[in-house]
Write an enzyme that holds these catalytic residues in place. Structure first.
Site, PDB file in Angstrom:
ATOM      1  CB  CYS A 167      62.136  73.270  51.139  1.00  0.00           C
ATOM      2  SG  CYS A 167      61.090  73.971  52.409  1.00  0.00           S
ATOM      3  NE  ARG A 196      58.499  82.484  55.082  1.00  0.00           N
ATOM      4  CZ  ARG A 196      59.754  82.253  55.412  1.00  0.00           C
ATOM      5  NH1 ARG A 196      60.271  82.853  56.483  1.00  0.00           N
ATOM      6  NH2 ARG A 196      60.509  81.446  54.692  1.00  0.00           N
ATOM      7  CD  GLN A 214      64.523  83.046  52.143  1.00  0.00           C
ATOM      8  OE1 GLN A 214      64.090  83.612  53.125  1.00  0.00           O
ATOM      9  NE2 GLN A 214      64.464  81.738  51.996  1.00  0.00           N
ATOM     10  CG  ASP A 216      64.838  79.419  49.455  1.00  0.00           C
ATOM     11  OD1 ASP A 216      65.722  79.061  50.257  1.00  0.00           O
ATOM     12  OD2 ASP A 216      63.655  79.049  49.540  1.00  0.00           O
ATOM     13  CG  HIS A 218      66.186  74.076  49.019  1.00  0.00           C
ATOM     14  ND1 HIS A 218      65.446  75.098  48.461  1.00  0.00           N
ATOM     15  CD2 HIS A 218      65.817  73.994  50.313  1.00  0.00           C
ATOM     16  CE1 HIS A 218      64.645  75.608  49.381  1.00  0.00           C
ATOM     17  NE2 HIS A 218      64.841  74.944  50.503  1.00  0.00           N
ATOM     18  CE  LYS A 298      66.163  79.215  62.510  1.00  0.00           C
ATOM     19  NZ  LYS A 298      65.232  80.163  61.883  1.00  0.00           N
ATOM     20  CG  HIS A 360      66.230  73.928  53.940  1.00  0.00           C
ATOM     21  ND1 HIS A 360      64.954  73.949  53.402  1.00  0.00           N
ATOM     22  CD2 HIS A 360      66.339  72.717  54.567  1.00  0.00           C
ATOM     23  CE1 HIS A 360      64.335  72.813  53.684  1.00  0.00           C
ATOM     24  NE2 HIS A 360      65.166  72.051  54.388  1.00  0.00           N
TER      25      HIS A 360
END
Length: 537
Positions: A167, A196, A214, A216, A218, A298, A360
């Protein structure tokens, strides 16, 4: 066994059976059983053989005792929680990426590539350094002291951090250009690897990693577009999971955690909008108090494995905070209106900066985790379109002529669109086709093909050499697929015969719906493979 040329993957060594539990924890290949575990040594985390978890684990092992896994990926104590994927595992992972990438144009997403490392000053702006630092990997650059000197280039001596999320980078992309309300929504997608720093005791094979990928995404949108974008994402999730046959999943709403950024008014508004989107979509859901991210509430999609353990896959997170932290703006008329609506003013309008809302979203979530859950759901019988071993041709008889013709057939099936004197088209068809022209008996070759998890095997004999290549006949048999009866219908349609298909019980005592097959020409085989691939079967 030989791989047909041209091929996307090198030849792969034979497998030995391993269960899903082993797959989720660690494969045992070129490391010892202990050193290959996905954690640093921690005796306190070992379960005694007679513990209450043993029956559930044994059930998983029994259900997947015939599944070969050890060449999917490897783990090494030099990089705990970071899988090293073999060609077979890489193929499956790339199929997942290719699938979701193919959906992006119809959902308005543009793929981007962003750095995996940023200076501490960026993580300070996003709030990750204060709220997520313990789960990040800090990195020191050349000559960096970890401090900050105003007279130098910004962040010259700073620490760096490997990104746990995309992000902040996508916020920088949004801010890099002047934006208008007419540009919204802007949807970015990113497959960059994330890191992570999970506790060693929590690492579990592919379901809990330190390095993962991922799907991912946005979405930067006008505040009037939030509900619509959330509903669109819920529909996206539903369609994708339906394609993979994952109908039994749950929705969970995570609310404000103990450590958060922003004000309560924004949080209440964000939670209300997510709750409203779920209710309008008529989705049943549970609420997890404190389960939101530090920047916003979320919606998580939850899949349950055979042990009864829940795993979060897809997620939709609503964020009013990061756009403010990064001072993101777009120009809009003084009166807030929905871009593209009939009420949009067409004359000269005074513009003023407004703050976008950030959503997200991920559909698969961690690709590695999703792959592990699919492996369990399919019991190792991958759908043809994503199988790393789609077809193997088994020869009957000996001689150079049989071997040469088998290789030619394998080439035709592996790359139907191949043109030797031309560069290959970007969307040329390619299939994973091998051939075995060894002197072993046909029975042994068939057993080996089953053990290795091929979707199909095809038998080719010397008496067929008189036929031209395109009319060459193969006796093709389905031996591994989660939906054998559906594949049978396609085979019958391709063979233009509605008579009974060939059906035999598996020789190893297990059943994959019976072995289904037919005698097809090479051209019909090409059509069969193409149809299965196009229909995600």
């Amino acid at each position: 066994m030989r791989r047909a040329w041209p091929s996307r993957l090198p030849a792969i060594a034979s497998l030995r059976p391993q269960g899903f539990r082993r797959f989720c924890q660690a494969p045992s290949n070129w490391f010892s059983e202990t050193s290959a575990q996905n954690t640093e040594p921690d005796p306190s985390n070992r379960t005694a053989p007679g513990s209450q978890n043993q029956p559930a684990r044994q059930k998983v092992e029994d259900n997947h005792a015939i599944i070969p896994w050890h060449d999917i990926y490897a783990l090494h104590p030099s990089s705990p929680g970071s899988p090293i994927f073999h060609p077979v595992g890489t193929h499956i992972l790339q199929k997942l990426q290719a699938f979701i990438r193919a959906q992006y144009p119809s959902h308005g997403f543009k793929e981007v590539i962003s750095p995996i490392i940023y200076k501490k000053s960026l993580w300070d702006i996003s709030g990750h350094w204060d709220n997520y630092k313990d789960d990040m990997f800090a990195v020191t650059g050349r000559g960096a002291q970890g401090g900050f000197a105003p007279e130098r280039e910004i962040g010259e001596d700073e620490e760096y951090g490997l990104k746990p999320m995309n992000c902040p980078g996508h916020c920088l992309l949004f801010k890099s250009q002047k934006r208008s309300y007419k540009d919204l929504p802007i949807r970015y997608a990113d497959f960059s690897p994330l890191h992570r720093n999970e506790l060693s005791g929590t690492l579990t094979g592919l379901t809990r990693l330190r390095r993962f990928h991922q799907d991912d995404g946005h979405i930067f949108c006008h505040h009037t577009q939030v509900e619509q974008e959330v509903r669109r994402t819920l529909t996206f999730v539903e369609r994708v999971y339906e394609t993979f046959g994952l109908g039994d999943y749950k929705f969970r709403l995570g609310t404000k955690p103990e450590h958060y950024i922003g004000n309560l008014q924004d949080w209440d508004r964000a939670e209300s909008r997510l709750r409203g989107a779920l209710e309008e979509s008529r989705q049943e859901y549970t609420v997890e108090p404190g389960g939101g991210a530090f920047y916003g509430p979320k919606i998580d999609i939850i899949l349950t494995d055979a042990d009864g353990k829940d795993h979060q896959t897809a997620t939709i997170q609503l964020d009013f905070q990061l756009p403010a932290q990064f001072e993101l703006e777009f120009d809009a008329p003084e009166k807030s209106i929905l871009p593209g609506s009939e009420s949009e003013t067409t004359g000269t309008v005074r513009m003023q900066p407004q703050r976008p809302v950030l959503i997200h979203r991920a559909i698969f979530g961690s690709l590695e985790r999703f792959m592990a859950l699919l492996a369990e759901s399919y019991k190792g019988r991958w759908p043809f379109w994503m199988s790393p071993r789609q077809l193997i041709i088994l020869t009957v008889g000996k001689g150079e002529a049989i071997g040469s013709r088998t290789m030619d057939i394998a080439r035709q099936l592996a790359s139907p669109d191949y043109r030797p004197a031309e560069a290959q088209a970007l969307h040329s068809r390619h299939f994973m086709v091998d051939y075995d022209s060894s002197d072993r008996s046909l029975a042994k070759k068939i057993v080996d093909a089953r053990k290795k998890g091929y979707s199909f095997y095809a038998v080719f004999g010397g008496r067929d050499l008189v036929q031209p290549l395109e009319k060459q006949t193969l006796n093709i048999t389905l031996c591994s697929h989660p939906k054998p009866q559906v594949v049978q219908e396609v085979i019958e349609d391709v063979s233009q015969s509605r008579g009974p298909a060939i059906s035999n019980e598996s020789k190893n005592g297990t059943s994959s719906g019976g072995d289904i097959g037919a005698a097809l020409t090479v051209r019909q085989c090409q059509e069969l493979l193409s149809r299965l691939d196009a229909q995600f079967l």
